[in-house]
Design an enzyme around this catalytic site. Structure first.
Site, PDB file in Angstrom:
ATOM      1  N   PHE A 188       0.871  -1.108  -0.136  1.00  0.00           N
ATOM      2  CA  PHE A 188      -0.058   0.046   0.002  1.00  0.00           C
ATOM      3  C   PHE A 188       1.114   1.455  -0.019  1.00  0.00           C
ATOM      4  CE2 PHE A 188      -4.323   1.640   1.086  1.00  0.00           C
ATOM      5  CZ  PHE A 188      -4.096   2.930   1.366  1.00  0.00           C
ATOM      6  N   ILE A 189       1.048   1.923  -1.156  1.00  0.00           N
ATOM      7  CA  ILE A 189       1.831   3.105  -1.300  1.00  0.00           C
ATOM      8  C   ILE A 189       1.163   4.261  -1.851  1.00  0.00           C
ATOM      9  CG2 ILE A 189       3.801   4.168  -2.649  1.00  0.00           C
ATOM     10  CD1 ILE A 189       4.875   1.403  -2.305  1.00  0.00           C
ATOM     11  N   ILE A 190       1.256   5.555  -1.060  1.00  0.00           N
ATOM     12  CA  ILE A 190       0.846   6.846  -1.752  1.00  0.00           C
ATOM     13  C   ILE A 190       2.232   7.438  -2.064  1.00  0.00           C
ATOM     14  CG2 ILE A 190      -0.319   8.992  -1.266  1.00  0.00           C
ATOM     15  CD1 ILE A 190      -2.103   6.511  -1.546  1.00  0.00           C
TER      16      ILE A 190
ATOM     17  N   GLU B 218      -1.491  -6.996   5.757  1.00  0.00           N
ATOM     18  CA  GLU B 218      -0.206  -7.518   6.031  1.00  0.00           C
ATOM     19  C   GLU B 218       0.760  -6.535   6.772  1.00  0.00           C
ATOM     20  OE1 GLU B 218       3.491  -9.805   3.717  1.00  0.00           O
ATOM     21  OE2 GLU B 218       1.907  -8.943   2.594  1.00  0.00           O
TER      22      GLU B 218
END
EC number: 2.3.1.48
Length: 517
Positions: free
Chosen positions: A278-280, A313
């Site tokens: 999960f990356i912004i 996770e």
């Protein structure tokens, strides 16, 4: 010393990342951001010390085409030092070598950058693969969230293009095993794009702002899981009073091939969905986009009937903050959750010293918490946290002090009793989760002190969460939303991140945070 320092460089500081769009010249793309940004971690590429040794003034430039994420790598340095005989072989590093197993070949040869699957990425009509999940406006800009399976060749190519960002921005991040078709089908890719119209209307307006993946695990179909997913077989209309005469429907096999006659889709079996990477991207952080992406993913998964739980996770502390805000907002919109209250009294049997702490009774006050958790598909640990945070908010701040509960369950004030019981339930959960550590302490006094301190720390953390929710509630904006083709106009809560809350946007999923005992 000064001479040696010229040949040793921090690999994070000399590494620059940007996005590009097609420019006036095919070989000269235009950068999206005036200032490039640096990775958070490079140890997966250059070792634990994150140092480049033997290069003078190295500069690594990694750029991705803004829409289809095609990468281009450029490595420059003033001079390279021959380290043979000075350092072990494993310390003598060619800067480009670590990238070869991660980036596609086109990243190293600009002549191959144009190779792509699907629509022409240089066209203004280009759109992401898959399905549009959500459109929204935020701070004067337009955004869209798309979803697709990694079994889609276009999506798989795009993910292979950007999987290096997992290593660069997620501590402990690793590459996915994507060699088997059955594995690809279980992976889902979510793409967050800014689609604000550009001055140059000849190029695609899609600019990647962030992405996430999730993986679907099969879970053993216990009675609890089958019941929670509404997949228990229906009983017959009549059994003549004999329950044993009913045989649930089963699978049939071909007598010759022994293959099942019924088609079985493993993705429709009882499952647990796990949000993985999960990356912004840094230029888009601090604008509540992490929460928007998480809310979108959660909103999709909770509607899938066969998904039993939605897990994350190894969430980082930053992700935990964002997730708490989002989950509380979602749960408070459910009447049965909003109606929950703390018990203000317990029976004499429940208060006996040798009796187990009636945690569910304290926090549910008669409500079926298991049924509510199954409905929301939130994993137990996160559900318990959010439940504790919410119920703490129902106690007036004046009554959240241990100085007021010296009489424990006999306190004359109802809110003081509720706080005593809330703290007792929290203490019980923390003890259970850290029993192995606490029981190793021989001194009972030290054990009690450690536990009390841990409870104090968690309460302070919860108070910070509640203060953050209150701050965010003060900021509202009218954003036009388009979801599944339907347009609605409603006041939306706007997350405003100040300098002290930068990490709250959930830019990555990393190492777990645990209570310190």
């Amino acid at each position: 010393m000064d001479l040696m320092e010229d040949w040793i460089t921090d690999s994070n500081e000399c590494f620059f990342i940007n996005l590009t769009r097609p420019g006036s010249s095919p070989n000269k793309p235009e950068r999206v951001f005036d200032e490039s940004f640096n990775p958070n971690f490079t140890y997966e590429l250059f070792g634990d010390e994150q140092k480049l040794i033997g290069y003078k003034e190295p500069r690594i430039t990694l750029e991705f085409r803004a829409n289809d994420l095609a990468p281009a790598l450029d490595v420059k340095f003033k001079q390279k030092l021959d380290l043979a005989g000075l350092l072990p072989d494993n310390k003598q590093l060619d800067i480009k070598e670590p990238f070869k197993d991660i980036l596609p070949a086109s990243a190293f040869d600009t002549a191959e950058v144009s190779s792509h699957l699907g629509p022409d990425p240089t066209s203004n009509s280009w759109k992401p693969p898959g399905k549009l999940l959500r459109s929204f406006a935020l701070l004067g800009k337009q955004y869209e969230v798309w979803t697709t399976s990694l079994a889609d060749p276009v999506a798989l190519q795009m993910f292979r293009n950007i999987q290096i960002l997992v290593l660069l921005f997620i501590e402990g991040g690793s590459q996915l095993e994507l060699d088997e078709d059955w594995t690809l089908e279980r992976w889902t890719l979510y793409l967050l794009y800014e689609v604000t119209p550009l001055k140059n209307q000849s190029v695609s307006p899609y600019t990647i702002a962030g992405f996430s993946t999730s993986y679907r695990y099969w879970v053993f179909p216990t009675f609890e899981i089958m019941s929670a997913t509404n997949m228990l077989p229906s009983p017959p209309d009549s059994t003549n009073g004999d329950a044993m005469t009913f045989t649930p429907p089963g699978l049939t096999q071909d007598p010759e091939t022994h293959l099942f006659n019924e088609h079985i889709n493993p993705l429709e079996a009882q499952s647990r969905e796990r949000i993985s990477q999960f990356i912004i991207l840094p230029p888009f952080q601090g604008q509540s986009l992490g929460g928007k992406l998480y809310d979108t993913i959660f909103g999709v998964l909770i509607k899938v009937p066969n998904i039993y739980e939605i897990a994350v996770e190894d969430p980082s502390e930053a992700f935990d903050v964002m997730r708490d805000y989002s989950d509380i907002t979602y749960l408070r919109a459910l009447p049965e959750f909003k109606a929950l209250s703390l018990a203000s009294s317990l029976s004499p049997e429940q208060l006996k010293k040798d009796a187990p702490v009636p945690r569910d009774f304290i926090l549910g006050n008669g409500a079926d918490l298991d049924a509510l958790r199954h409905k929301t598909k939130i994993v137990p640990r996160q559900f318990n946290r959010v439940l504790e945070i919410h119920l703490l908010s129902t106690i007036p701040p004046l009554h959240r002090s241990i100085a007021r509960i010296t009489r424990k369950d006999k306190s004359s004030n109802e809110n003081d009793r509720k706080y005593y019981f809330w703290r007792l339930a929290l203490k019980d959960r923390i003890y259970r989760q850290n029993a192995d550590v606490l029981e190793q302490l021989e001194d009972p006094t030290e054990r009690v002190e450690r536990l009390e301190n841990a409870v104090d720390d968690v309460q302070n953390e919860y108070t910070d969460r509640l203060n953050g929710i209150d701050r965010r509630a003060e900021w509202e904006t009218d954003d036009e939303e388009v979801q599944n083709g339907e347009t609605s106009r409603a006041k939306r809560k706007r997350v405003v991140i100040d300098e002290d809350d930068d990490e709250a946007d959930g830019e990555s999923v990393a190492s777990s945070k645990k209570v310190k005992i």
